[in-house]
Write an enzyme that holds these catalytic residues in place. Sequence first.
Site, PDB file in Angstrom:
ATOM      1  N   GLY A  53      -6.808   0.310   4.964  1.00 49.15           N
ATOM      2  CA  GLY A  53      -6.304   0.019   3.639  1.00 49.15           C
ATOM      3  C   GLY A  53      -6.146  -1.473   3.416  1.00 49.15           C
ATOM      4  CB  SER A  54      -6.664  -3.625   0.469  1.00 51.18           C
ATOM      5  OG  SER A  54      -8.061  -3.472   0.485  1.00 51.18           O
ATOM      6  N   GLY A  55      -4.192  -4.817   1.708  1.00 48.28           N
ATOM      7  CA  GLY A  55      -2.786  -5.184   1.752  1.00 48.28           C
ATOM      8  C   GLY A  55      -2.372  -5.851   3.039  1.00 48.28           C
ATOM      9  CG  HIS A  56      -2.780  -4.194   6.272  1.00 41.67           C
ATOM     10  ND1 HIS A  56      -1.413  -3.991   6.209  1.00 41.67           N
ATOM     11  CD2 HIS A  56      -3.358  -2.967   6.138  1.00 41.67           C
ATOM     12  CE1 HIS A  56      -1.174  -2.697   6.060  1.00 41.67           C
ATOM     13  NE2 HIS A  56      -2.336  -2.056   6.008  1.00 41.67           N
ATOM     14  CE  LYS A 104      -5.103  -1.089  10.458  1.00 37.52           C
ATOM     15  NZ  LYS A 104      -6.474  -1.001   9.872  1.00 37.52           N
ATOM     16  CG  ASP A 109      -7.127   3.771   8.985  1.00 36.43           C
ATOM     17  OD1 ASP A 109      -7.106   4.078   7.774  1.00 36.43           O
ATOM     18  OD2 ASP A 109      -6.824   2.643   9.398  1.00 36.43           O
ATOM     19  CG  HIS A 218       0.939   1.158   6.010  1.00 35.72           C
ATOM     20  ND1 HIS A 218       0.723   1.451   7.339  1.00 35.72           N
ATOM     21  CD2 HIS A 218      -0.270   0.862   5.482  1.00 35.72           C
ATOM     22  CE1 HIS A 218      -0.576   1.339   7.603  1.00 35.72           C
ATOM     23  NE2 HIS A 218      -1.197   0.976   6.496  1.00 35.72           N
TER      24      HIS A 218
END
Length: 356
Positions: A53-56, A104, A109, A218
């Site tokens: 996921g994006s945001g990292h 991960k 995932d 998250h």
Amino acid sequence: MKKLINDVQDVLDEQLAGLAKAHPSLTLHQDPVYVTRADAPVAGKVALLSGGGSGHEPMHCGYIGQGMLSGACPGEIFTSPTPDKIFECAMQVDGGEGVLLIIKNYTGDILNFETATELLHDSGVKVTTVVIDDDVAVKDSLYTAGRRGVANTVLIEKLVGAAAERGDSLDACAELGRKLNNQGHSIGIALGACTVPAAGKPSFTLADNEMEFGVGIHGEPGIDRRPFSSLDQTVDEMFDTLLVNGSYHRTLRFWDYQQGSWQEEQQTKQPLQSGDRVIALVNNLGATPLSELYGVYNRLTTRCQQAGLTIERNLIGAYCTSLDMTGFSITLLKVDDETLALWDAPVHTPALNWGK
């Protein structure tokens, strides 16, 4: 909520467009969306692929380039990439020596990368997998069955990427990745929550004197919420937890491309002990000033020295973030001379860049 965005539906598209324009060494692909080295595929070398996921950011697209990832598959914010993205990206970067998927340990995932792995095998691609689960805080969480994969992912992508760059085989790269996963330990804390644009509000609330100890990337709950007192006390509690919780047994799956099936392997996380040499990563989870991170590193060096650990290399900054979360994580990865040679090998990506 005040964020530098136009529409919440366009956050991923706009950030990836900006990334590609800023770094001509990357190519942004559409339908489905993924990012690769501009010179992919590189013939004669194992291709490394990761995603999530994006945001990292800068993980993972910021680690694409010579000596690191061949490509990455970004999902929407905190949402796993779909199997078709992973499949198409792997097909694009495969240079004939196989593809290693670095995953991960989050339920979404795992499911999507495993589906893509089987599709790749059916398409004739030599592919295998490495699962990262370095978070010592909790065994199970909101997003995982088992321990979470966090900032040690960055170190593994660098080290295995260097091995692939020098021409190591797919099996050797995968073996190295699993070894490094068993030697890396991470834990994080939050003083304030992140705000997911689509939600428009913080993912949790903390009192002024509270911290979330063992927080996930998250915003998942950690070990507990406890009083926040000082920098030194916080680092001490994190360091002690890294040592105490540093050894555990678990079963991890990997794809055996020769048999065309999933294999389960019992693995043991190796505890840190006096005499060990480590790479230390003090990682900004999003909104922590660099001045405070250096304060963290100052205390961490003291505790490592007291425990008989030698810090051989370090990274201090934002490498595996959680949007705008106020907090940080510590990762300690046991290394040897060979590992350090891989670390020092040239890398040229948007987020890590050294050597010739």
